[in-house]
Design an enzyme around this catalytic site. Structure first.
Site, PDB file in Angstrom:
ATOM      1  N   SER A 102       0.811  -1.218   0.000  1.00 13.59           N
ATOM      2  CA  SER A 102       0.000   0.000   0.000  1.00 13.59           C
ATOM      3  C   SER A 102       0.845   1.269   0.000  1.00 13.59           C
ATOM      4  CB  SER A 102      -0.957  -0.043   1.196  1.00 13.59           C
ATOM      5  OG  SER A 102      -1.900   0.994   1.137  1.00 13.59           O
ATOM      6  N   ASP A 244      -2.580   6.330  -3.434  1.00 18.69           N
ATOM      7  CA  ASP A 244      -1.422   5.698  -2.815  1.00 18.69           C
ATOM      8  C   ASP A 244      -0.940   4.553  -3.706  1.00 18.69           C
ATOM      9  OD1 ASP A 244      -3.487   3.923  -2.322  1.00 18.69           O
ATOM     10  OD2 ASP A 244      -2.763   3.360  -0.327  1.00 18.69           O
TER      11      ASP A 244
END
Length: 452
Positions: A102, A244
């Site tokens: 992530s 992200d």
């Protein structure tokens, strides 16, 4: 207690335990065993990843593990986490796997799973996977000959996901006339995100779209909103959108470069859905990290907010249990359950743009719906995750701060589920005061259980 899985799968420094090729193979074998349902049909698991260098080795290890259990693999390459969830359910696969850490730096990586319906696994399934690995229960199960699994590359996965995303935007609208600064964090959305907004008619200024395996999240993306802020002002854009590394979260900025976080986006979208009578049970699901200003804004619009533990998986669990259709986190994870089973940064941005189009207002005007109370978050790196309230000096200081805040603020202390960090969050009326208190508590934590 889970030993491998955190709040968002298994995560760590790539090529160090637990993010080794050996563990990836074991995770693949255990998952294949669990998701291999009854019947003689061929079983399939989708695997996708972000743009980290270590993704190649972990992908191959997972493929080997899954195939060794007699399950086929559908390899889609770099694709946002929500794209993997979407492809898993649309292709009727038995499960999906995402190789990503992530928002973490490139040297980290992670493995997380989706079930056949596109939702993240409940704790009990993750515990079953851990148990299979720990007990070596499936070591002797080794299909041979034609029973061994095969791997296939799905070349049109990105195109399928782009079409899905465009279909979540109102058919009667487009984005023509809008100028969008789009930062893809050199991550999984570097191809699909620009295509979505351009195909809907927007002029896109793309940033963070040249991944090299090591530059994911490096000075770009949702962790660095100052990048889109600067670019929006330079290009006189209407909005800045920052994703992200795996594109399951989004942070935006308005036409003046002012950051608009997940709480403000939820306030805007919840208010719009309340006005159109489509917010189920007139309720938004948020986490304990969300600003008290969000509660006030939603109540003013005629709705209510309920809170969960931190982590988008807990938000989704509450939404499914209570029959709600909008939830999310201040960090930019937002779940529009009418469209998707998990947080989706691109989809969330599209829903926000739809409100801008519907109301014919700039983002700066819409963001005024919510006035955030001053909030400070300080991280302390720790060597162990001990119950902080069992340390008398810290417990006393926290109690003292809570007494001073009274009903006009709060203290929230929690450990990160993915990193060795303790997060000290304080909300109150005086920014200087709460900053001082948060730093004091964080320093006490470092003294007792921090890295020396």
């Amino acid at each position: 207690m889970k030993k491998l899985f955190g709040t968002d799968g298994v995560r760590g420094v790539a090529n160090n335990y637990p993010m080794t090729c050996e563990m990836a193979m074991q995770l693949g074998r255990a998952a294949a065993y669990i998701f291999k349902s009854a019947g003689k049909r061929r079983h399939r698991i989708v695997i996708g990843k972000d743009t980290r260098l270590s993704g190649y080795m972990l992908e191959n290890a997972l493929v080997a593990g899954i195939c060794s259990m007699g399950v086929d693999v559908l390899v889609v390459g770099p694709l946002p986490t929500p794209g993997i969830a979407n492809i898993t359910s649309s292709m009727r696969a038995d499960a999906g796997v995402v190789i990503s850490a992530s928002h973490n730096a490139f040297q980290d990586n992670g493995i997380k799973f989706f079930s056949a319906d596109g939702f993240k696994l409940p704790d009990e399934i993750e515990l079953r996977i851990e148990n299979l690995i720990e007990t070596n229960h499936i070591d002797s199960l080794r299909p041979t000959a034609t029973e061994v699994g095969k791997a296939f590359r799905i070349d049109d996965a990105a195109g399928r996901y782009i079409v899905f995303l465009k279909n979540t935007f109102p058919q009667e609208m487009d984005l023509s006339g809008l100028k969008i600064v789009l930062d893809c964090a050199n991550g999984a959305a570097y191809k699909v995100a620009p295509a979505v907004f351009e195909e809907l008619g927007a002029e896109v200024i793309p940033l963070g779209v040249k991944p090299n395996g090591t530059n994911i999240n490096a000075g770009c993306g949702s962790l660095h909103p100052e990048v889109i802020s600067k670019a929006v002002k330079e290009h006189r854009a209407d909005i800045g959108i920052a994703l992200d590394g795996d594109a399951d979260r989004v942070i935006v900025c308005d036409e003046f470069g002012n950051e608009v976080d997940g709480d403000h986006i939820m306030a805007i979208c919840a208010t719009d859905m309340l006005r159109r009578s489509i917010l189920k049970r007139k309720t938004l699901v948020a986490t304990v990290m969300s600003n008290m200003g969000l509660d006030i804004a939603v109540r003013r619009a005629g709705g209510s907010v309920i809170k969960t533990a931190v982590g988008d998986r807990y938000v989704v669990e509450e939404m499914r249990k209570g029959g709600y259709n909008l939830g999310g986190e201040q960090s930019g994870h937002m779940i529009f359950l009418d469209h998707s089973t998990t947080g989706d940064g691109i989809l969330s941005a599209l829903q926000l743009l739809a409100v801008m189009r519907r109301d014919e207002k700039p983002l700066s005007e819409l963001a005024k719906l919510m006035i955030a109370l001053p909030q400070v978050l300080v991280n302390a790196r720790v060597t162990e995750k001990r119950d902080i309230m069992t340390i008398p000096e810290i417990a006393a200081r926290v109690g003292d701060v809570e007494k001073k805040l009274g009903n006009e603020g709060r203290v929230l202390i929690r450990y990160s589920g993915t990193e060795p960090l303790l997060r000290v969050m304080i909300e109150g009326q005086d920014k200087y005061e709460i900053t001082t208190w948060a730093n004091e508590i964080a320093d006490m934590v470092k003294l007792h259980i921090g890295e020396q």
